[in-house]
Design an enzyme around this catalytic site. Structure first.
Site, PDB file in Angstrom:
ATOM      1  N   SER A   1       0.953  -1.180  -0.214  1.00 46.14           N
ATOM      2  CA  SER A   1      -0.134  -0.094   0.065  1.00 46.14           C
ATOM      3  C   SER A   1       0.921   1.116  -0.066  1.00 46.14           C
ATOM      4  O   SER A   1       1.937   1.116   0.612  1.00 46.14           O
ATOM      5  CB  SER A   1      -0.721  -0.005   1.386  1.00 46.14           C
TER       6      SER A   1
ATOM      7  N   TYR B   1      -1.678  -0.627  10.604  1.00 42.06           N
ATOM      8  CA  TYR B   1      -1.813  -0.989   9.055  1.00 42.06           C
ATOM      9  C   TYR B   1      -0.723  -0.459   8.306  1.00 42.06           C
ATOM     10  O   TYR B   1      -0.239  -1.024   7.619  1.00 42.06           O
ATOM     11  CB  TYR B   1      -3.193  -0.299   8.333  1.00 42.06           C
TER      12      TYR B   1
END
Length: 256
Positions: free
Chosen positions: A140, A153
């Site tokens: 990501s 995350y």
């Protein structure tokens, strides 16, 4: 490009991005296997792929569980899996780090990092024996830039980038490529959840949360699922790509 004759295994196959990957890989000629924790979601994803003209088989597996991964590897022992797409991931909590519980932190890393390790550990040996194969880890852009209130995350995705580079150095000399694909915010249920939680945390509206997030990208928008899927297939058409990270974030380069 053509992936005729190749078998692709996609984790997180029951989610929207897993389905998009399956459709794109099937359209390119690959035999696709979707795996995930929820059988109903996998069945629905395979149905959607078929409606789009592709084909995908399914198998239940929890990538964070060594026994489950071993069972999947045994089930697919006769399959020549030469393409592994590590797409399974969880978003984790949306709140300041000091308010994150240890169990929440561990859950994010169990799926987003440990799961990739376990899948690679199980499915790399046949690729190494054959001297060919591709691993694509879905990271990501958040692993490369700040994202407030999302520390578990972002930390897991940063770890995944390091895993990708090091593993590429280990297996590249034996004919297997390892790369990562880093989407920006992908339009869909997960981002809808994050915008809702951000709105609850900050007191803004959901629409304001989305606009604020999207405005940080050079293109001023979210990324679409099919764009990410097309990027995956494009990466597989670059045989010299190894140890690389492809940023597909609509230009999300500004700090949070």
């Amino acid at each position: 490009m053509s992936l005729d004759g190749r078998t692709a295994l996609v984790t997180g196959g029951g989610g929207p991005l897993g389905r998009a990957f399956a459709s794109a890989l099937s359209a390119a000629g690959a035999r696709v296997l979707l795996t995930g924790r929820n059988r109903a979601s996998l069945t629905e994803a395979a149905k959607r792929v078929a409606e789009e003209g592709g084909e995908a088989r399914t198998a239940v597996c929890d990538v964070s569980d060594p026994a489950s991964v071993r069972s999947l590897a045994a089930e697919l022992a006769d399959e020549d899996v030469s393409l592994l797409v590590n797409n399974a991931g969880v978003a984790g909590p949306v709140r300041p780090l000091v308010d994150v519980e240890p169990e929440e932190w561990d859950e994010v890393f169990a799926v987003n990092v440990r799961g990739v390790y376990l899948m690679c550990r199980a499915f790399l040996p046949p690729m190494l024996a054959a001297g060919r194969g591709d691993v694509v880890n879905v990271a990501s852009v958040s692993g490369k830039r700040p994202l407030l209130n999302r520390t578990p995350y972002t930390a897991s995705k940063t770890a995944l980038l390091g895993l990708t580079r090091t593993l590429a150095g280990e297996v590249g000399p034996r004919g297997v490529t390892v790369n990562s694909l880093s989407p920006g915010p992908v339009r869909g249920p997960r981002m809808d959840r994050n915008f809702r939680l951000t709105a609850e945390l900050t007191g803004c509206t959901i629409e304001e949360a989305e606009h604020d997030f999207a405005s940080r990208a050079a293109l001023g928008r979210l990324v679409e699922e099919d764009e990410v899927a097309r990027a995956l297939v494009a990466m597989l058409a670059m045989p010299g790509l190894c140890g690389a990270d492809i940023d597909l974030s609509a230009g999300m380069i500004a700090p949070a």
